[in-house]
Design a protein around this motif. Structure first.
Motif, PDB file in Angstrom:
ATOM      1  N   LYS A  30       0.975  -1.289  -0.361  1.00 38.07           N
ATOM      2  CA  LYS A  30       0.109   0.264   0.037  1.00 38.07           C
ATOM      3  C   LYS A  30       1.400   0.858  -0.266  1.00 38.07           C
ATOM      4  CE  LYS A  30      -3.960  -1.948   2.075  1.00 38.07           C
ATOM      5  NZ  LYS A  30      -4.773  -2.668   3.539  1.00 38.07           N
ATOM      6  N   CYS A 134      -6.644  -2.009  -5.463  1.00 39.12           N
ATOM      7  CA  CYS A 134      -7.603  -1.377  -4.066  1.00 39.12           C
ATOM      8  C   CYS A 134      -8.636  -2.662  -3.631  1.00 39.12           C
ATOM      9  CB  CYS A 134      -7.569   0.547  -4.211  1.00 39.12           C
ATOM     10  SG  CYS A 134      -7.878   0.535  -2.150  1.00 39.12           S
ATOM     11  N   PRO A 135      -8.182  -3.512  -3.201  1.00 42.91           N
ATOM     12  CA  PRO A 135      -6.227  -3.892  -3.147  1.00 42.91           C
ATOM     13  C   PRO A 135      -5.748  -4.922  -4.388  1.00 42.91           C
ATOM     14  CG  PRO A 135      -7.863  -5.805  -2.408  1.00 42.91           C
ATOM     15  CD  PRO A 135      -9.214  -4.297  -2.217  1.00 42.91           C
TER      16      PRO A 135
END
Length: 158
Positions: A30, A134-135
């Motif tokens: 991330k 995302c993700p």
């Protein structure tokens, strides 16, 4: 004591679901995704983000930065590494790279592989490559040594 992100993965198990990764690996990915948004790539339009974790748990991020004088540009991985090194951190324990490529995963270039290998705490560390999302759905989970099995070293400890 360094945080362990993932154990070495067998070649047939390199593609992993993001949800299967540990919390630390997800955090690193991330951070690389966030860094990718800052890429300066007006010539290639190919945004890359990277994040490096050091033995003390710190995370350093970087993005690719292009320049009209082509050799003056720098890859995301080396940007993150230089930030860590300039803060006195020379013990890398994991890295994540995020870039969009239709038919595969973007791994560090040869120059970045050698650069990163120089700072591998135990001669190796996990490397996570994925696409933005995302993700992200899938992650190539490998190691720096798998990508550069015989790195060049004057230090003799690799």
């Amino acid at each position: 004591m360094p945080r362990v992100i993932v154990q070495k993965i067998n070649n047939d198990e390199q593609i992993r679901d993001f949800k299967e990764l540990g919390t630390d690996a997800k955090e690193l990915i991330k951070a690389a995704m966030d860094a990718r948004r800052n890429a300066y790539c007006p010539y290639s339009n190919f945004q890359v983000g990277a994040a490096i974790q050091t033995a003390d748990g710190s995370i350093y991020t970087g993005c690719n930065i292009e320049n009209g004088s082509y050799p003056a540009g720098i890859c995301a991985e080396r940007t993150a590494a230089c930030k860590a090194i300039s803060d006195g951190k020379r013990d890398f324990v994991a890295c994540a790279v995020v870039a969009q490529q239709e038919k595969g995963f973007t791994t560090p270039c040869g120059l970045c592989r050698q650069f990163l290998a120089e700072f591998a705490q135990q001669g190796d560390f996990p490397l996570y490559c994925t696409k933005p999302g995302c993700p992200p759905l899938k992650v190539l989970a490998t190691t720096i040594r798998d990508l550069l099995p015989r790195s060049f070293s004057f230090l003799g400890n690799k």
